[in-house]
Design a protein around this motif. Structure first.
Motif, mmCIF file in Angstrom:
data_model
loop_
_atom_site.group_PDB
_atom_site.id
_atom_site.type_symbol
_atom_site.label_atom_id
_atom_site.label_comp_id
_atom_site.label_asym_id
_atom_site.label_seq_id
_atom_site.Cartn_x
_atom_site.Cartn_y
_atom_site.Cartn_z
ATOM 1 N N LYS A 212 16.699 105.326 36.225
ATOM 2 C CA LYS A 212 16.952 106.117 37.467
ATOM 3 C C LYS A 212 17.996 106.486 38.174
ATOM 4 O O LYS A 212 18.278 107.912 38.263
ATOM 5 C CB LYS A 212 15.761 105.388 38.646
ATOM 6 N N SER A 213 18.902 105.610 38.412
ATOM 7 C CA SER A 213 20.178 105.864 39.070
ATOM 8 C C SER A 213 21.063 106.799 37.952
ATOM 9 O O SER A 213 21.791 108.016 38.543
ATOM 10 C CB SER A 213 20.928 104.608 39.283
ATOM 11 N N THR A 214 21.114 106.431 36.658
ATOM 12 C CA THR A 214 21.747 107.220 35.672
ATOM 13 C C THR A 214 21.200 108.829 35.725
ATOM 14 O O THR A 214 22.017 109.861 35.779
ATOM 15 C CB THR A 214 21.605 106.783 34.243
ATOM 16 N N ASP A 257 20.970 91.372 43.983
ATOM 17 C CA ASP A 257 21.697 92.344 44.982
ATOM 18 C C ASP A 257 21.261 93.523 45.114
ATOM 19 O O ASP A 257 20.924 93.841 46.230
ATOM 20 C CB ASP A 257 23.119 92.092 44.393
ATOM 21 N N ARG A 258 20.941 94.231 43.974
ATOM 22 C CA ARG A 258 20.557 95.690 44.149
ATOM 23 C C ARG A 258 18.998 95.768 44.610
ATOM 24 O O ARG A 258 18.984 96.739 45.136
ATOM 25 C CB ARG A 258 20.561 96.212 42.777
ATOM 26 N N LEU A 259 18.210 94.861 44.369
ATOM 27 C CA LEU A 259 16.884 94.976 45.051
ATOM 28 C C LEU A 259 17.113 95.029 46.410
ATOM 29 O O LEU A 259 16.220 95.882 47.040
ATOM 30 C CB LEU A 259 16.134 93.651 44.548
ATOM 31 N N THR A 280 16.075 111.257 45.642
ATOM 32 C CA THR A 280 16.144 109.975 46.471
ATOM 33 C C THR A 280 16.096 108.664 45.254
ATOM 34 O O THR A 280 14.890 108.957 44.628
ATOM 35 C CB THR A 280 15.094 109.772 47.351
ATOM 36 N N ASP A 281 16.876 107.929 45.028
ATOM 37 C CA ASP A 281 16.888 106.749 44.120
ATOM 38 C C ASP A 281 15.987 105.724 44.890
ATOM 39 O O ASP A 281 16.047 105.377 46.056
ATOM 40 C CB ASP A 281 18.040 106.382 43.879
ATOM 41 N N THR A 282 14.978 105.029 44.089
ATOM 42 C CA THR A 282 14.396 103.886 45.005
ATOM 43 C C THR A 282 14.691 102.569 44.190
ATOM 44 O O THR A 282 15.188 102.720 42.927
ATOM 45 C CB THR A 282 12.866 104.191 44.921
#
Ligand SMILES: Nc1nc2c(ncn2[C@@H]2O[C@H](COP(=O)(O)OP(=O)(O)OP(=O)(O)O)[C@@H](O)[C@H]2O)c(=O)[nH]1
Ligand SMILES: [Mg+2]
Length: 456
Positions: A212-214, A257-259, A280-282
């Motif tokens: 997703k982020s990529t 952490d990222r959660l 929007t990234d989730t």
């Protein structure tokens, strides 16, 4: 900073932020070898414990104590030897198993299963009021079925359902849900403003590590669009779950952490079909965490319901059955959040890792669940145009041909149109300017009104 040192820094920050919680012995069981402990070790570490030993067992689950009796003795010895205060079990324990394990261990030893440990990590990191409420809510949702089981087993309080602890917990859950719904979310307010300004909203959702982020980085306007995009500080596990990865220890701490961090939603501007959209990234769903737990923390998911399009990013390098299962869970969660089915675009990412037959297999796997999935490779930039076209189809669109006198106001209007919509053509015809625009209906309406106001 190298990738390794960056990951190391994340862990250190995670650990230093906590007051030393004491020592822990991790315990894991599997019906068949291998028994992995990297992930539970990483979770215990992230919760602030020093991992001082581990005990593993290959056998079927014991309904009473989860591990077999001999193994429980070994566990008790290890706890005594290392003076550990916690046993962290890599699995989900029933209340009875928790109680019986506790009774078999040196007095005062706490027993946490995987979920309880994740809750402890969250509780530790919750600094804002909103986060604290979310943690309490998740904790009660965890406790509720356990309280129920306990009262069923003991046959206690059955006749006086009102005023029981179960009742109290239910009330508090409802209370917390109300409080959370009433709290203003800064991210939400921000998006509401952007929406007002006429931006289309697109949400990216799916399991952790799907890409997703990529994808978001790749599509965002403020980043270069060519060349492979490695998101920093991450490795590339062959499969979705961190447990399978050689670096699982570091990977998992950053997952925990990222959660939490993804609660601070990342939103970027991208251009779709010539118009600006906010993407929007989730927070990623974590395999093996129940989705009520993820849901408790993901206010970003409730934004999905407000989005014009939701891109469900799935990791196509997962085996077909696992892929299908994950897509199903994601769609169920969307449904529970009130996302319209027709707003979902399914992207099967990482097809660069598969041959054509394997891609066809993945498509078949999600057949009937997700209509027209788009096989993509963010890494190689494959089919991103098709994905964007599918997103564009879901954006509410109006087209207008505007004519206004060729004056300064016309120039300003043209530049506003370029900012907020797709401009198909601009033609200067001596005294007048003809503009053809396509975009969000509210934006096109405003441009039309401006054009009319500028005309005599
Ligand atoms: N082979 C391959 N790897 C990819 C592709 N897209 C992303 N990845 C890798 O997959 C890993 C996970 O990507 P992310 O973008 O961080 O995944 P995410 O969905 O944001 O994960 P969470 O933030 O944990 O929910 C990274 O190592 C990426 O480099 C792709 O198209 N092909
Ligand atoms: Mg991500």
């Amino acid at each position: 900073m190298s990738r390794d040192s960056r990951q190391h820094a994340t862990i250190e920050r995670t650990t230093n932020a906590r007051t030393g919680a004491g020592g822990a012995v991790v315990a894991a069981r599997a019906a068949e070898p291998p028994v992995e402990t990297a992930e539970i070790r990483a979770l215990a570490d992230a919760a602030g414990y020093e991992v001082r030993g581990e005990v593993t067992q290959v056998r079927a689950e014991d309904p009473g104590t989860y591990f077999g009796a001999g193994k429980v003795d070994e566990l008790a010895d290890r706890v005594a030897e290392t003076e550990a205060s916690l046993v962290a079990v890599d699995g989900e324990l029933t209340p009875r198993q928790t109680t019986e394990l506790r009774a078999a261990l040196p007095e005062g030893t706490e027993v946490f299963d995987r979920y309880r440990l994740v809750l402890a990590i969250f509780a530790d990191q919750a600094t804002t009021r909103r986060a604290q409420l979310q943690v309490e809510l998740a904790r009660l949702r965890y406790d509720l079925p356990r309280l129920k089981e306990r009262s069923d087993v003991g046959g206690l309080n059955k006749r006086v359902e009102k005023g029981t602890p179960i009742d109290g917990v239910k009330n508090r859950i409802a209370d917390l849900e109300r409080k959370l719904a009433d709290l203003p979310s800064p991210a939400e307010q921000h998006r509401a403003e952007r929406r007002e300004q006429g931006f289309d909203l697109v949400t990216f959702a799916g399991y952790t590590n799907a890409g997703k982020s990529t994808l978001l980085h790749r599509l965002a306007d403020d980043l270069e669009l060519d060349g492979p995009d490695e998101s920093p500080g991450k490795t590339d596990p062959e499969r979705g779950t961190a447990a399978n990865h050689p670096d699982a220890a570091t990977e998992t701490a950053t997952v925990a952490d990222r959660l939490f961090e993804t609660l601070e939603t990342t939103t970027r501007r991208a251009t779709v079909d010539g118009r600006p959209v906010l993407c929007t990234d989730t927070v990623g769903f974590v395999a093996d965490l129940p989705h009520w737990l993820v849901e408790s923390f993901s206010e970003t998911l409730s934004d999905a319901a407000a989005a014009d399009a939701v891109v469900l990013v799935a990791d196509a390098s997962d085996p077909p059955a696992e892929l299908r299962e994950k897509v199903q869970v994601a769609l169920d969660v969307f449904d529970a959040q009130g996302v319209d089915e027709s707003a979902v675009v399914t992207a099967l990412n990482k097809v660069d890792l598969l041959d054509d037959d394997a891609v066809a297999e993945r498509r078949d796997a999600v057949d009937g669940l997700a209509p027209n999935p788009v096989p993509i490779s963010v890494r190689e930039g494959r089919n991103l145009d098709r994905l964007l076209a599918a997103v564009a189809e879901r954006l509410p669109t109006e087209r207008a041909e505007l004519t206004l006198p060729n004056c300064d106001e016309a120039m300003r209007l043209v530049s506003r149109a370029y900012d907020r919509a797709a401009v198909e053509s601009v033609e200067y015809e001596g005294e007048t300017v003809d503009i053809v625009v396509r975009g969000r209906p509210s934006v096109v309406e405003r441009l039309r009104a401006d054009a009319e106001a500028a005309s005599p």
